[in-house]
Design a protein around this motif. Structure first.
Motif, PDB file in Angstrom:
ATOM      1  N   HIS A 183      13.110  -2.307  -1.360  1.00 53.81           N
ATOM      2  CA  HIS A 183      11.686  -2.329  -0.743  1.00 53.81           C
ATOM      3  C   HIS A 183      10.219  -2.284  -2.014  1.00 53.81           C
ATOM      4  O   HIS A 183       9.874  -2.600  -1.538  1.00 53.81           O
ATOM      5  CB  HIS A 183      12.161  -1.981  -0.007  1.00 53.81           C
ATOM      6  CG  HIS A 183      12.879  -1.869   1.728  1.00 53.81           C
ATOM      7  ND1 HIS A 183      14.592  -1.906   1.612  1.00 53.81           N
ATOM      8  CD2 HIS A 183      13.039  -3.245   2.029  1.00 53.81           C
ATOM      9  CE1 HIS A 183      15.055  -2.231   1.882  1.00 53.81           C
ATOM     10  NE2 HIS A 183      13.959  -3.646   2.560  1.00 53.81           N
ATOM     11  N   SER A 226      10.264  -5.075  -4.419  1.00 48.06           N
ATOM     12  CA  SER A 226       9.845  -5.706  -3.223  1.00 48.06           C
ATOM     13  C   SER A 226       8.091  -5.376  -3.258  1.00 48.06           C
ATOM     14  O   SER A 226       7.082  -6.902  -3.390  1.00 48.06           O
ATOM     15  CB  SER A 226      10.141  -6.266  -2.090  1.00 48.06           C
ATOM     16  OG  SER A 226      11.836  -6.444  -2.258  1.00 48.06           O
ATOM     17  N   GLU A 227       7.463  -4.138  -3.492  1.00 48.22           N
ATOM     18  CA  GLU A 227       6.467  -4.405  -2.920  1.00 48.22           C
ATOM     19  C   GLU A 227       5.517  -4.393  -4.095  1.00 48.22           C
ATOM     20  O   GLU A 227       4.245  -4.924  -3.739  1.00 48.22           O
ATOM     21  CB  GLU A 227       5.930  -2.922  -2.270  1.00 48.22           C
ATOM     22  CG  GLU A 227       6.302  -3.073  -0.726  1.00 48.22           C
ATOM     23  CD  GLU A 227       5.449  -3.244   0.612  1.00 48.22           C
ATOM     24  OE1 GLU A 227       4.720  -3.676  -0.282  1.00 48.22           O
ATOM     25  OE2 GLU A 227       6.125  -3.803   1.549  1.00 48.22           O
ATOM     26  N   GLY A 284       9.838  -3.284   7.546  1.00 51.82           N
ATOM     27  CA  GLY A 284       9.106  -4.288   6.568  1.00 51.82           C
ATOM     28  C   GLY A 284       8.294  -4.476   7.363  1.00 51.82           C
ATOM     29  O   GLY A 284       7.152  -5.622   6.695  1.00 51.82           O
ATOM     30  N   SER A 342       4.762  -3.782   6.472  1.00 54.93           N
ATOM     31  CA  SER A 342       3.874  -3.629   4.647  1.00 54.93           C
ATOM     32  C   SER A 342       2.535  -4.364   5.162  1.00 54.93           C
ATOM     33  O   SER A 342       2.678  -5.695   5.473  1.00 54.93           O
ATOM     34  CB  SER A 342       5.451  -4.668   4.478  1.00 54.93           C
ATOM     35  OG  SER A 342       4.626  -4.703   3.100  1.00 54.93           O
ATOM     36  N   HIS A 349      16.175 -13.594   3.279  1.00 49.26           N
ATOM     37  CA  HIS A 349      15.793 -12.459   4.051  1.00 49.26           C
ATOM     38  C   HIS A 349      16.434 -12.006   5.377  1.00 49.26           C
ATOM     39  O   HIS A 349      17.450 -11.312   5.875  1.00 49.26           O
ATOM     40  CB  HIS A 349      13.930 -12.319   4.521  1.00 49.26           C
ATOM     41  CG  HIS A 349      14.427 -11.477   4.890  1.00 49.26           C
ATOM     42  ND1 HIS A 349      12.417 -10.492   5.474  1.00 49.26           N
ATOM     43  CD2 HIS A 349      14.921 -10.022   5.015  1.00 49.26           C
ATOM     44  CE1 HIS A 349      12.751  -9.344   6.717  1.00 49.26           C
ATOM     45  NE2 HIS A 349      13.559  -9.267   5.979  1.00 49.26           N
TER      46      HIS A 349
END
Length: 280
Positions: free
Chosen positions: A53, A56-57, A123, A126, A238
């Protein structure tokens, strides 16, 4: 002691001493990045979950950087730089699709061991992903409430909510290029999600019917289609990864999990560009 002993070590001409100069780790801030993983459970597999994660950010941060520049280039009518940036964003999304392959090595049993330590974090919260959705035109004012705890993030999303999306700028470029776009489409409420418009579809249809005459717009349209296609793959991967790991359990953030994610697969960012294909 000999002079040779006082000399710094050498290895194929590489610089070996960095007391007074910037190193690789200094430039990248690796001390901060590599110390940002703080597993809460005793389970070995939580490190994978965190790094998946976090990376990914970072990729989402780069996509936002590129798309904000794209929007400015479209506004200025500078298409060539915009094409390069749009292509880069699509390739980043490809990268993120394959990143799910790594997370998919986590089994349901392994995830179950760390899930109690995640609390309500998800998520879904986010702010960068939400900004990405907004800049691509999938806007929803209600979702700002999730970020009230984080005023800087809330301010970013508030600003993005009221700013024309990349696709809005593309439609305005069509109008500046001489196409008859409905005034209501050009002066719409930017806080609302993109909706299909017949005048926009008609304009793109002409572009596709006469690509040699409108080559810049034709290439822009195809770059946008590439981008949305990559985004759809990312969303699909996903969903399948989540279903593989947690089945149809409720998400940690309170959503319906896989059922919610499947609904997101139906979202179309650039509706006219896909609808016109049936009309060609």
């Amino acid at each position: 002691m000999s002079d040779q002993a006082n000399k710094p070590a050498e290895w194929h001409g590489a610089k070996m001493e960095f007391k007074e100069s910037m190193s690789y780790g200094d430039y990248l801030g690796l001390d901060q990045i590599l110390s940002a993983q703080h597993p809460l459970s005793p389970n070995h597999n939580e490190m994978l979950f965190i790094i998946q994660h976090q990376t990914s950010e970072l990729w989402v941060k780069l996509m936002l950087h590129e798309l904000q520049a794209v929007r400015g280039q479209l506004r200025a009518g500078e298409l060539d730089p915009a094409f390069k940036m749009l292509a880069r964003v699509a390739r980043i999304m490809d990268q993120l699709v394959h990143a799910w392959d790594v997370l998919a090595t986590m089994t349901p049993s392994e995830y179950t061991a760390i899930r109690p330590y995640l609390g309500a974090s998800s998520g879904f919260q986010s702010h960068q992903y939400r900004a990405l959705e907004f800049i691509l035109g999938n806007k929803n004012p209600q979702l700002l409430a999730v970020h009230e705890k984080n005023p800087p993030a809330h301010a970013i999303l508030e600003r993005e909510l009221h700013t024309p999306s990349v696709y809005d700028e593309s439609v305005m470029l069509l109008a500046r290029s001489g196409f008859a776009i409905a005034p209501g489409r050009l002066e719409r409420d930017w806080t609302l999600p993109t909706e299909a418009d017949e005048s926009v579809k008609a304009a793109w249809l002409v572009v596709y019917q006469e690509p040699d005459k409108h080559w810049g717009l034709y290439e822009l349209a195809e770059k946008l289609v590439d981008l949305e296609t990559a985004f759809r793959f990312w969303r699909f991967r996903h969903v399948t990864t989540v279903e593989r790991i947690i089945g149809f359990k409720t998400g940690t953030g309170g959503t319906a999990g896989v059922s919610y994610l499947r609904k997101m697969l139906d979202v179309v960012l650039f509706p006219e560009l896909f609808a016109l294909r049936t009309a060609l």
